[in-house]
Structures are given as C-alpha cells and as structure tokens.
Design a protein around this motif. Structure first.
Motif, PDB file in Angstrom:
ATOM      1  N   VAL A 305       0.822  -1.206   0.000  1.00  0.00           N
ATOM      2  CA  VAL A 305       0.000   0.000   0.000  1.00  0.00           C
ATOM      3  C   VAL A 305       0.854   1.253   0.000  1.00  0.00           C
ATOM      4  O   VAL A 305       0.453   2.294  -0.533  1.00  0.00           O
ATOM      5  CB  VAL A 305      -0.973  -0.022   1.200  1.00  0.00           C
ATOM      6  CG1 VAL A 305      -0.241   0.127   2.529  1.00  0.00           C
ATOM      7  CG2 VAL A 305      -2.037   1.054   1.067  1.00  0.00           C
ATOM      8  N   LEU A 306       2.049   1.168   0.555  1.00  0.00           N
ATOM      9  CA  LEU A 306       2.946   2.328   0.544  1.00  0.00           C
ATOM     10  C   LEU A 306       3.516   2.559  -0.858  1.00  0.00           C
ATOM     11  O   LEU A 306       3.724   3.706  -1.279  1.00  0.00           O
ATOM     12  CB  LEU A 306       4.064   2.115   1.561  1.00  0.00           C
ATOM     13  CG  LEU A 306       4.950   3.312   1.910  1.00  0.00           C
ATOM     14  CD1 LEU A 306       4.124   4.548   2.229  1.00  0.00           C
ATOM     15  CD2 LEU A 306       5.867   2.960   3.079  1.00  0.00           C
ATOM     16  N   LEU A 307       3.745   1.475  -1.605  1.00  0.00           N
ATOM     17  CA  LEU A 307       4.132   1.625  -3.006  1.00  0.00           C
ATOM     18  C   LEU A 307       3.011   2.279  -3.801  1.00  0.00           C
ATOM     19  O   LEU A 307       3.249   3.149  -4.650  1.00  0.00           O
ATOM     20  CB  LEU A 307       4.481   0.265  -3.613  1.00  0.00           C
ATOM     21  CG  LEU A 307       5.621  -0.522  -2.946  1.00  0.00           C
ATOM     22  CD1 LEU A 307       5.832  -1.856  -3.665  1.00  0.00           C
ATOM     23  CD2 LEU A 307       6.914   0.287  -2.924  1.00  0.00           C
ATOM     24  N   GLU A 308       1.773   1.864  -3.520  1.00  0.00           N
ATOM     25  CA  GLU A 308       0.624   2.453  -4.210  1.00  0.00           C
ATOM     26  C   GLU A 308       0.477   3.935  -3.871  1.00  0.00           C
ATOM     27  O   GLU A 308       0.153   4.754  -4.747  1.00  0.00           O
ATOM     28  CB  GLU A 308      -0.641   1.690  -3.835  1.00  0.00           C
ATOM     29  CG  GLU A 308      -0.659   0.267  -4.374  1.00  0.00           C
ATOM     30  CD  GLU A 308      -1.788  -0.574  -3.804  1.00  0.00           C
ATOM     31  OE1 GLU A 308      -2.160  -1.568  -4.450  1.00  0.00           O
ATOM     32  OE2 GLU A 308      -2.300  -0.240  -2.711  1.00  0.00           O
ATOM     33  N   ALA A 309       0.706   4.286  -2.614  1.00  0.00           N
ATOM     34  CA  ALA A 309       0.646   5.698  -2.223  1.00  0.00           C
ATOM     35  C   ALA A 309       1.728   6.498  -2.918  1.00  0.00           C
ATOM     36  O   ALA A 309       1.517   7.657  -3.300  1.00  0.00           O
ATOM     37  CB  ALA A 309       0.779   5.818  -0.698  1.00  0.00           C
ATOM     38  N   GLY A 310       2.904   5.870  -3.118  1.00  0.00           N
ATOM     39  CA  GLY A 310       3.976   6.538  -3.845  1.00  0.00           C
ATOM     40  C   GLY A 310       3.603   6.805  -5.290  1.00  0.00           C
ATOM     41  O   GLY A 310       3.795   7.912  -5.798  1.00  0.00           O
ATOM     42  N   TYR A 311       3.038   5.804  -5.955  1.00  0.00           N
ATOM     43  CA  TYR A 311       2.600   5.993  -7.344  1.00  0.00           C
ATOM     44  C   TYR A 311       1.477   7.025  -7.438  1.00  0.00           C
ATOM     45  O   TYR A 311       1.305   7.668  -8.480  1.00  0.00           O
ATOM     46  CB  TYR A 311       2.132   4.673  -7.931  1.00  0.00           C
ATOM     47  CG  TYR A 311       3.211   3.887  -8.645  1.00  0.00           C
ATOM     48  CD1 TYR A 311       3.893   4.426  -9.724  1.00  0.00           C
ATOM     49  CD2 TYR A 311       3.536   2.597  -8.241  1.00  0.00           C
ATOM     50  CE1 TYR A 311       4.881   3.711 -10.383  1.00  0.00           C
ATOM     51  CE2 TYR A 311       4.515   1.867  -8.898  1.00  0.00           C
ATOM     52  CZ  TYR A 311       5.190   2.423  -9.969  1.00  0.00           C
ATOM     53  OH  TYR A 311       6.158   1.714 -10.630  1.00  0.00           O
ATOM     54  N   ALA A 312       0.702   7.187  -6.355  1.00  0.00           N
ATOM     55  CA  ALA A 312      -0.375   8.182  -6.336  1.00  0.00           C
ATOM     56  C   ALA A 312       0.136   9.583  -6.031  1.00  0.00           C
ATOM     57  O   ALA A 312      -0.657  10.535  -5.969  1.00  0.00           O
ATOM     58  CB  ALA A 312      -1.430   7.790  -5.300  1.00  0.00           C
ATOM     59  N   SER A 313       1.451   9.719  -5.839  1.00  0.00           N
ATOM     60  CA  SER A 313       2.080  11.018  -5.533  1.00  0.00           C
ATOM     61  C   SER A 313       1.508  11.641  -4.263  1.00  0.00           C
ATOM     62  O   SER A 313       1.247  12.853  -4.211  1.00  0.00           O
ATOM     63  CB  SER A 313       1.934  11.981  -6.717  1.00  0.00           C
ATOM     64  OG  SER A 313       2.606  11.482  -7.854  1.00  0.00           O
ATOM     65  N   LEU A 314       1.336  10.804  -3.237  1.00  0.00           N
ATOM     66  CA  LEU A 314       0.832  11.298  -1.962  1.00  0.00           C
ATOM     67  C   LEU A 314       1.974  11.552  -0.986  1.00  0.00           C
ATOM     68  O   LEU A 314       2.940  10.781  -0.941  1.00  0.00           O
ATOM     69  CB  LEU A 314      -0.115  10.275  -1.334  1.00  0.00           C
ATOM     70  CG  LEU A 314      -1.482  10.093  -1.978  1.00  0.00           C
ATOM     71  CD1 LEU A 314      -2.242   8.977  -1.280  1.00  0.00           C
ATOM     72  CD2 LEU A 314      -2.287  11.387  -1.932  1.00  0.00           C
ATOM     73  N   PRO A 315       1.876  12.608  -0.169  1.00  0.00           N
ATOM     74  CA  PRO A 315       2.796  12.743   0.961  1.00  0.00           C
ATOM     75  C   PRO A 315       2.412  11.734   2.035  1.00  0.00           C
ATOM     76  O   PRO A 315       1.225  11.445   2.222  1.00  0.00           O
ATOM     77  CB  PRO A 315       2.560  14.181   1.435  1.00  0.00           C
ATOM     78  CG  PRO A 315       1.150  14.470   1.037  1.00  0.00           C
ATOM     79  CD  PRO A 315       0.892  13.701  -0.225  1.00  0.00           C
ATOM     80  N   VAL A 316       3.407  11.164   2.724  1.00  0.00           N
ATOM     81  CA  VAL A 316       3.119  10.082   3.654  1.00  0.00           C
ATOM     82  C   VAL A 316       3.725  10.347   5.020  1.00  0.00           C
ATOM     83  O   VAL A 316       4.799  10.950   5.143  1.00  0.00           O
ATOM     84  CB  VAL A 316       3.629   8.729   3.105  1.00  0.00           C
ATOM     85  CG1 VAL A 316       2.994   8.415   1.746  1.00  0.00           C
ATOM     86  CG2 VAL A 316       5.149   8.687   3.004  1.00  0.00           C
ATOM     87  N   VAL A 317       3.003   9.850   6.051  1.00  0.00           N
ATOM     88  CA  VAL A 317       3.528   9.765   7.414  1.00  0.00           C
ATOM     89  C   VAL A 317       3.460   8.297   7.801  1.00  0.00           C
ATOM     90  O   VAL A 317       2.388   7.684   7.763  1.00  0.00           O
ATOM     91  CB  VAL A 317       2.716  10.617   8.404  1.00  0.00           C
ATOM     92  CG1 VAL A 317       3.281  10.459   9.816  1.00  0.00           C
ATOM     93  CG2 VAL A 317       2.713  12.075   7.990  1.00  0.00           C
ATOM     94  N   VAL A 318       4.608   7.719   8.160  1.00  0.00           N
ATOM     95  CA  VAL A 318       4.688   6.282   8.375  1.00  0.00           C
ATOM     96  C   VAL A 318       5.478   5.976   9.640  1.00  0.00           C
ATOM     97  O   VAL A 318       6.250   6.797  10.130  1.00  0.00           O
ATOM     98  CB  VAL A 318       5.360   5.584   7.173  1.00  0.00           C
ATOM     99  CG1 VAL A 318       4.535   5.768   5.905  1.00  0.00           C
ATOM    100  CG2 VAL A 318       6.784   6.109   6.956  1.00  0.00           C
ATOM    101  N   SER A 319       5.294   4.747  10.150  1.00  0.00           N
ATOM    102  CA  SER A 319       6.111   4.273  11.262  1.00  0.00           C
ATOM    103  C   SER A 319       7.552   4.095  10.807  1.00  0.00           C
ATOM    104  O   SER A 319       7.806   3.620   9.700  1.00  0.00           O
ATOM    105  CB  SER A 319       5.596   2.921  11.764  1.00  0.00           C
ATOM    106  OG  SER A 319       4.251   2.968  12.134  1.00  0.00           O
ATOM    107  N   ASN A 320       8.465   4.429  11.676  1.00  0.00           N
ATOM    108  CA  ASN A 320       9.892   4.278  11.369  1.00  0.00           C
ATOM    109  C   ASN A 320      10.327   2.859  11.734  1.00  0.00           C
ATOM    110  O   ASN A 320      10.981   2.627  12.752  1.00  0.00           O
ATOM    111  CB  ASN A 320      10.697   5.320  12.142  1.00  0.00           C
ATOM    112  CG  ASN A 320      12.161   5.323  11.744  1.00  0.00           C
ATOM    113  OD1 ASN A 320      12.512   4.991  10.612  1.00  0.00           O
ATOM    114  ND2 ASN A 320      13.030   5.676  12.678  1.00  0.00           N
TER     115      ASN A 320
END
Length: 387
Positions: A305-320
């Motif tokens: 899902v994070l790859l999909e968010a990347g392709y969607a050009s979304l800014p992300v906040v994620v667990s480190n």
C-alpha cells in the motif's frame, strides 16, 4: 522424447494460509499471474478466511478469474490450534504428493513452517519460502511466544532451499541466524502502477452526500488488525481537532478491530470525522482522495500500500520500522516517525500546513517507487530461484 521434455512446464505449487486479500495474498497473486505461462504451471493451495472451515476468500476468486488452478486446504486456520494444525500438515503432505510440483513456494508463517516440512517429506527438489517480515518482531507478544516463533522461523528457513526476505533489515538479520547466510535472498516487492480515480471523483464516491469534499482528508488502506495500530490515528485526529485542523480520517478495509475503532471514535466525539467504509474492491483507486497517507503499523514486511501511495504522488507519514524504511527515508521522500498519536499528529499537521513540503516529498517518493519497485523485477528475480 527430447522435444517432449523440453515442452514440459515447471510446476510451481504456492501455499498460503488465508485467502482474504492482504499483502501476502497479493504477493502470491502477483507472482502466479505474472509468470511466463509457456515455462511455468502455477497452482495455489490456500485456506479460507481464517476461521475453522471458513469459506474461501477474495484471493481464490481472483485467481480463478485468471485461470490459475487452486487447491483448498480445509484445515488451515489463522490462529494456532494444535489439532487443526496437525491435520493441516498431513493434508499438505497429501496435496504435495498428489501435485508432484517441481517447486514449492510457501509464504506466511504457518503455511511456511508446515509447508516446508511437508515439502521435505514429499521430497520436493526446490522449496522457496517468502518471509513477509520476521514474525518474532511482534513485540506485543509474550516473550515465550517470541522465542517459539524465532525457533519456528529458523526451522522454516533451514528446511527451505532459499528464503526470500523483502526488506533490507530482515535480510541482514536472517543472514546472521545459524547456518542461514547462504540461503537468504533479498527481493523487494514490486507493483504495476495502479489506475487511480481523479481526486474529485474519488472523494464524491466515498462522500456520496458531498458534505466534506473541501476538508482535509487523512487516510490509509489496511486490514483492521492489532498490528496495523490504527487506534493511534483516531487519537492523532483528536489532537489535530484541538489545534483547529478539522480533518477527516478514512480507514478503508475490514478486520476484527473494526468495532473497537468505532467505539474509540465515539469516545473521542469523532464519529462524524472517522469513516470506515469497509473492504472496497480495488481500494487503491481511491488513494488520490487523500491529502496525506498514513501507515502507523507496528511491523511490516514491505507494504504494497505504501508503493501504491507513492505511485499516487501522496505525501506520507509512516512508522519508522523495518520494511517501511526500504521505501521511505525521513524528510527525503516522506516523514518516518515513532508510532504514537502525538508524533503522528505533529507530522500530519506539518504536511497539511505546508504545501511546498507536501509537493517535494510526494514527488521524491513517486520517483523512488517508480525507479526501484517494478513487478517485472520482482517476478524475474523470484523465478530465477525456481531453476
């Protein structure tokens, strides 16, 4: 005789515990449906949706649509059950002996352990295990359980011809386990660019009443389980509201924590701002409805899902955390922070209030994902282990 042997396809039997559609199931689907069918014959053995004698899930139907043959494993369950797991093991031995695969590819902890042992008993010449994260990293489990899981994970990797780790951190640590250094391969997940609905269309589909189209939307796609740690997002949303940011939170997916999340939203007075539309087919097409994508998981392999968010050009906040860090580098192409409500709220607010930062991080993430995580690369590297 020689020409006939050259035409014989390599049969690959995949085994997975559940047939609902999470990350491990998508992995099997992507590999099986993208193999060269002139060379390989993929077959998938799978359990139901998690409970005893549960019906088959979405994965089975998707595979059948692609004309991939499936074999039900009737006694696979999500939770541990000594009697059912023993029965499932002997069921797997029978299935493997009947199918006579050239390659056995197992994935997920239970299917991996039982499948690798069954494969050895059935004398399968090549056994591949894909580990979607080291299960003993689940720190919320009692210590004795984590020790048993470590031993089980080690045995599974030892029984396998090769083990695929999908993140750099888990690959390094698995290679340090006794007798495993030569058995471990790093192969990142990969995807084809999804088809997204434009922002307005995605929002009007989700918000059919058109009541919040102009407000900030925070969202994620996830199974609603303890590991996804989604409760902190509701607490973070409450903090944002106290700071005067009237954001809405979208949790798209289903799972056993659904009712608890609704109750938490009610306690926080946020029922009108927390939205749980349930499982949506092709949920990734709605990603561009969000202003910020969030992923507060406690443990991940390498999240699709994070790859999909990347392709969607979304800014992300994620667990480190490991796995996520293979995709997101803090302040370079996203914000990777500690998974607590206040830290997430601060990071989300920073993105919502700074359009320049949102744009620069989302562009950098798109470039990284499109350059490094293709499905062609994943399938090519994986199938190379089959021969």
């Amino acid at each position: 005789m020689e020409s006939k042997s050259k035409l014989k396809k390599i049969k690959v039997l995949y085994i997975i515990t559940k047939s609902n559609f999470g990350g491990a199931q998508r992995y099997i689907y992507d590999i099986a449906t993208n193999l060269n069918k002139e060379i390989y014959e993929p077959v998938v053995a799978l359990g139901g949706t998690g409970d005893k004698h549960a019906p088959q899930g979405v994965l089975q139907h998707m595979l059948e649509e692609k004309q991939i043959r499936i074999v039900p494993v009737l006694h696979f369950m999500r939770d541990m059950s000594f009697s059912e797991d023993i029965t499932a093991f002997f069921e797997l031995v029978r299935i493997i002996k009947k199918e006579k695969p050239d390659v056995l590819h197992v994935t997920s902890s239970k299917a991996g352990g039982l499948g690798a042992l069954a494969g050895r008993i059935a004398r399968v010449p090549c056994i591949i295990f894909t580990s979607h994260g080291l299960a003993y990293d689940e720190v919320w489990r009692p210590q004795w359980q984590r020790v048993l899981i470590w031993i089980s994970s080690w045995c599974t990797m030892l029984l396998s011809t090769k083990t695929i780790q999908i993140s750099e951190d888990t690959c390094r640590r698995a290679q340090r386990m006794p007798f495993l250094a030569h058995k471990i391969e790093l192969i990142h997940n990969g995807i084809n660019p999804p088809q997204y609905l434009p922002r307005y269309e995605a929002r009007t589909f989700l918000d059919s009443q058109h009541e919040m189209l102009s407000t900030p939307w925070i969202g994620t796609l996830a199974e609603l389980t303890s590991n996804k740690n989604l409760g902190i997002l509701i607490d973070a949303l409450a903090l944002l509201h106290t700071e005067g940011i009237p954001a809405h939170l979208w949790l798209i997916g289903d799972g056993e924590k659904r009712n608890g999340l609704i109750e938490q939203a009610s306690r926080c007075g946020l029922l009108n701002f927390v939205h749980l539309p349930g499982y949506l087919t092709n949920a990734s097409c709605f990603l561009q409805a969000f202003d910020v994508f969030v992923l507060p998981s406690r443990k991940e392999g390498l999240p699709y899902v994070l790859l999909e968010a990347g392709y969607a050009s979304l800014p992300v906040v994620v667990s480190n955390i490991p796995g996520v860090k293979d995709i997101v580098t803090h302040k370079k192409n996203g914000l990777a922070v500690e998974a607590d409500a206040r830290t997430f709220a601060t990071a989300i607010a920073r993105l919502l209030l700074d359009s320049t930062l949102r744009t620069s991080l989302s562009k950098a993430l798109y470039n990284h994902v499109s350059d490094s995580f293709s499905i062609e690369r994943m399938v090519q590297k994986t199938s190379a282990l089959y021969t």
